[in-house]
Design an enzyme around this catalytic site. Structure first.
Site, short mmCIF file in Angstrom:
data_model
loop_
_atom_site.label_atom_id
_atom_site.label_comp_id
_atom_site.label_asym_id
_atom_site.label_seq_id
_atom_site.Cartn_x
_atom_site.Cartn_y
_atom_site.Cartn_z
N CYS A 62 -17.86 66.68 -30.40
CA CYS A 62 -17.12 67.78 -29.78
C CYS A 62 -16.46 68.71 -30.79
O CYS A 62 -15.69 69.59 -30.41
CB CYS A 62 -16.07 67.22 -28.82
N CYS B 59 -15.78 57.96 -33.84
CA CYS B 59 -15.32 57.42 -32.57
C CYS B 59 -15.10 55.92 -32.68
O CYS B 59 -15.93 55.21 -33.24
CB CYS B 59 -16.36 57.73 -31.49
N CYS C 16 -8.10 61.55 -26.10
CA CYS C 16 -9.51 61.79 -26.39
C CYS C 16 -9.85 63.22 -25.99
O CYS C 16 -10.00 63.52 -24.79
CB CYS C 16 -10.38 60.80 -25.62
#
Length: 161
Positions: A55, A72, A83
């Site tokens: 992202c 992650c 998150c």
């Protein structure tokens, strides 16, 4: 982005389920959103050997992997239980923002979202880790937040375990 191998996708799905239970969150109930993030993580595992957050934009992905900050479950997740990818959320599909300062973009976008399981997660929520993460965030976003305010917030937030 490269297409992930089926076995890597399955591995990342299992990771997401396991980590969500351990952190007191759920995998986003919006299955389409969750799968998009899982696909991105799996593609990065196949490309880079690590589940780098899909992202964000990285000028140099290999350098980011070395820093480990966005692997992650990223530092934001382990420190603040936030998150930004919306992979790990509340049952309503919202990111937990309770441990973020009011000036953090997550808090500004979503408002205050309380942690339904405060006794779980936040493995890195030590005052110094919180301070370092916020100091870096402030610098990257060119915010004018006094150092003493960051330190005070770090101390108070660390106590919320």
């Amino acid at each position: 982005m490269i297409k992930a191998k089926p076995e890597t996708l399955e591995k990342m799905r299992k990771f997401a389920e396991t980590f969500s239970k351990r952190s007191g969150t759920v995998v986003n109930p919006n299955k389409e959103a969750a799968e998009a993030v899982i696909n991105g993580l799996a593609a990065h595992v196949d490309e880079l050997g690590k589940p780098l957050c899909p992202c964000n934009f990285y000028p140099d992905k290999q350098e980011e992997v070395k820093k480990r900050r966005w692997i992650c479950a990223c530092n934001e997740m382990q420190i603040f239980k936030y998150c930004h990818c919306l992979l790990f959320t509340t049952e309503e599909g919202l990111p937990i923002t309770e441990y973020l300062p009011e000036w953090h973009e997550g808090r500004q976008i979503y408002g205050l979202v309380k942690d339904p399981t405060p006794e779980e997660g936040r493995a890195l929520s030590k005052p110094e880790k919180i301070y370092e993460a916020l100091k870096e965030y402030v610098e990257e976003h060119n915010l004018d937040i006094p150092d003493e305010e960051i330190r005070k917030f770090a101390e108070e937030t660390a106590k919320k375990k």
